[in-house]
Design a protein around this motif. Sequence first.
Motif, PDB file in Angstrom:
ATOM      1  N   VAL A  82      26.592   5.084  -4.906  1.00 43.82           N
ATOM      2  CA  VAL A  82      25.943   6.239  -4.952  1.00 43.82           C
ATOM      3  C   VAL A  82      26.907   7.312  -4.680  1.00 43.82           C
ATOM      4  N   CYS A  83      26.864   8.511  -5.275  1.00 42.16           N
ATOM      5  CA  CYS A  83      27.478   9.779  -4.887  1.00 42.16           C
ATOM      6  C   CYS A  83      26.503  10.774  -4.025  1.00 42.16           C
ATOM      7  N   ASP A  84      26.940  11.934  -3.640  1.00 42.53           N
ATOM      8  CA  ASP A  84      26.147  12.537  -2.718  1.00 42.53           C
ATOM      9  C   ASP A  84      24.687  13.131  -3.502  1.00 42.53           C
ATOM     10  N   ASP A 129      29.605  10.376   0.672  1.00 40.72           N
ATOM     11  CA  ASP A 129      29.593  11.038   2.076  1.00 40.72           C
ATOM     12  C   ASP A 129      28.589  10.211   2.834  1.00 40.72           C
ATOM     13  N   THR A 130      28.876   9.416   3.717  1.00 41.04           N
ATOM     14  CA  THR A 130      28.121   8.468   4.602  1.00 41.04           C
ATOM     15  C   THR A 130      26.846   9.359   5.171  1.00 41.04           C
ATOM     16  N   ARG A 131      27.407  10.610   5.605  1.00 40.33           N
ATOM     17  CA  ARG A 131      26.345  11.060   6.627  1.00 40.33           C
ATOM     18  C   ARG A 131      25.284  11.899   5.565  1.00 40.33           C
ATOM     19  N   ARG A 132      25.743  12.396   4.557  1.00 41.74           N
ATOM     20  CA  ARG A 132      24.534  12.751   3.275  1.00 41.74           C
ATOM     21  C   ARG A 132      23.609  11.698   3.072  1.00 41.74           C
ATOM     22  N   THR A 133      24.458  10.470   2.538  1.00 39.37           N
ATOM     23  CA  THR A 133      23.459   9.434   2.248  1.00 39.37           C
ATOM     24  C   THR A 133      22.639   8.947   3.445  1.00 39.37           C
TER      25      THR A 133
END
Length: 272
Positions: A82-84, A37-41
């Motif tokens: 990476v993951c969330d 999730d690019t926003r969370r990362t």
Amino acid sequence: MAVPTLHVVATPIGNLSDLTPRALETLRTVDAICAEDTRRTGQLLSHFGLSTPLLALHEHNEEAIAARIVTRLQQGQSLALVCDAGTPLVSDPGYRLVRAARAAGIRVSPVPGACAAIAALSVAGLPSDRFVFEGFLPARPSARREHLRTLVSEPRTLVFYESSHRIAESLADLVAVFGAQRPAAIARELTKLFETVLDGQLAALLAQVEADENQRKGEFVVMVQGATADADARLAEGRRVHALLKDHLPPSTAARLAAEITGAPRKALYGG
């Protein structure tokens, strides 16, 4: 010259201080970061003042874009995966990319750190010398109970992930299939402000969760002690008695009576 590498980077599961110095340096220096999730990362990177480019890689597009990412690696770039939260590939996407990179002769290197399953197991007080990670149980109740019945005789400690909107239902199914007295533990919101770890018998844990709305919020790791020799014996006898009764009684009645006679979990017999 640095060897092009796919770095598999663990990120915090809650407390941002758990990001290791090596992980931080890796995320700062790679050419791009493949993120679930690019926003969370992006929020994580912003917290640490990083501006490394992000690529979306999730369960819906991983197979389609893995080849393009491998091409970038072959051209000399180094990337991070990476993951969330936590360690990638543990109930998260990424294995297709890792497999494709390794098949192409690309160096794949782990940057270890937080993992919710391991963190929970370390504080559960259950046998941890041998354990089985089962990830998320099926969402449909019938499929969930059917899957649990296949695990009822497993001697190793079982580790599950569960969401807030299914935690009570899943615990109820664990009680029904594994028996009310099976030792277990529930770790909730690990490393976060409202972290709790409950332990005890399954029925007692279910009662605690049902009685306290706060214990149904957040992210959960549920751990169940493996079957003992006594439990295996009860289940074997329950199945023997159930096999004798089911030809003469309705299935649910046969399972209920076999459970009462032998002490085996009823739902482990019904449909088993």
